[in-house]
Design a protein around this motif. Sequence first.
Motif, PDB file in Angstrom:
ATOM      1  N   ASP A   3      43.136  95.569  30.954  1.00 41.76           N
ATOM      2  CA  ASP A   3      41.890  94.853  30.663  1.00 41.76           C
ATOM      3  C   ASP A   3      40.699  95.505  31.358  1.00 41.76           C
ATOM      4  OD1 ASP A   3      43.153  93.020  29.042  1.00 41.76           O
ATOM      5  OD2 ASP A   3      43.337  91.482  30.600  1.00 41.76           O
ATOM      6  N   HIS A   4      40.925  95.981  32.583  1.00 46.03           N
ATOM      7  CA  HIS A   4      39.836  96.573  33.360  1.00 46.03           C
ATOM      8  C   HIS A   4      39.292  97.834  32.696  1.00 46.03           C
ATOM      9  CE1 HIS A   4      37.449  97.614  36.854  1.00 46.03           C
ATOM     10  NE2 HIS A   4      38.088  98.758  37.004  1.00 46.03           N
ATOM     11  N   GLN A  24      43.013  90.494  37.334  1.00 45.94           N
ATOM     12  CA  GLN A  24      42.754  91.205  36.075  1.00 45.94           C
ATOM     13  C   GLN A  24      43.687  92.402  35.969  1.00 45.94           C
ATOM     14  OE1 GLN A  24      39.091  93.730  35.304  1.00 45.94           O
ATOM     15  NE2 GLN A  24      38.663  92.051  33.882  1.00 45.94           N
ATOM     16  N   LYS A  28      37.269  97.115  29.598  1.00 39.04           N
ATOM     17  CA  LYS A  28      36.120  96.236  29.770  1.00 39.04           C
ATOM     18  C   LYS A  28      34.852  97.083  29.844  1.00 39.04           C
ATOM     19  CE  LYS A  28      34.394  92.510  32.747  1.00 39.04           C
ATOM     20  NZ  LYS A  28      34.640  91.747  33.998  1.00 39.04           N
ATOM     21  N   ARG A  76      39.069  99.791  41.179  1.00 35.59           N
ATOM     22  CA  ARG A  76      40.232  98.968  40.838  1.00 35.59           C
ATOM     23  C   ARG A  76      39.786  97.646  40.211  1.00 35.59           C
ATOM     24  NH1 ARG A  76      45.409 100.924  40.607  1.00 35.59           N
ATOM     25  NH2 ARG A  76      45.393 102.887  41.776  1.00 35.59           N
ATOM     26  N   PRO A  77      40.648  97.056  39.376  1.00 39.27           N
ATOM     27  CA  PRO A  77      40.284  95.761  38.790  1.00 39.27           C
ATOM     28  C   PRO A  77      40.234  94.672  39.849  1.00 39.27           C
ATOM     29  CG  PRO A  77      42.561  96.302  38.266  1.00 39.27           C
ATOM     30  CD  PRO A  77      41.969  97.526  38.915  1.00 39.27           C
ATOM     31  N   ARG A 125      34.938 101.334  30.395  1.00 41.86           N
ATOM     32  CA  ARG A 125      35.254 102.217  31.520  1.00 41.86           C
ATOM     33  C   ARG A 125      36.155 103.381  31.099  1.00 41.86           C
ATOM     34  NH1 ARG A 125      34.626  97.070  33.591  1.00 41.86           N
ATOM     35  NH2 ARG A 125      33.239  96.966  35.405  1.00 41.86           N
TER      36      ARG A 125
END
Length: 198
Positions: free
Chosen positions: A154-155, A150, A158, A145-146, A28
Amino acid sequence: MTAGATTADAPWLIAGLGNPGPWFRLTRHNAGFLTVDRLAERHGARFRRRGLATLVAEIEVDGRRVLLAKPLWFINLSGRPVAALLRRYGVPVERLVVVQDDLDFAYGSGKLKRGGGPGGHNGVRSVGEVLGTRDFIRLRFGIGRPPKGQSIGDHVLKKFSDDELAAMPGVLDRCADALETLVRLGLNRAQDALNVTA
């Protein structure tokens, strides 16, 4: 680099933000890279290395020169290579467009705007700090948004989901359309085509 009078023949610079290397390609945080890749593909342009810090492709939009850039430093350090390109090619800050991922918009939506704070995006913060101004245009590519539990870190690192990848061609085409409209007709017309309410 400070904002100055835009000359009629000055080029545009569209800098997509992202992280270098194949592992990061479909994450992302690399929405900016993916967007300028789509623009280059549309115009049959190829990215070439400019020094150690950036890949650059050159296109024309209705006869206007447009440079597409992918800084090769990690995203949090994007400011120095972007500033170097402005100096090298004589691009005024008013004709700089930074394409970023943005948590505040759902996937598939986005916004074009000039100026404003970085909103927690360290790549945009780096560009503003090195240039000494926030008076550049940003295309904010929504990544949402994650999910609960999470972290943001990390989001953004990913990879896009299968459903997001299936929708990706249409999303990238909308962004590319808006950027071409910006160059041809100006910010207001491009905003009308792309902007959504967060």
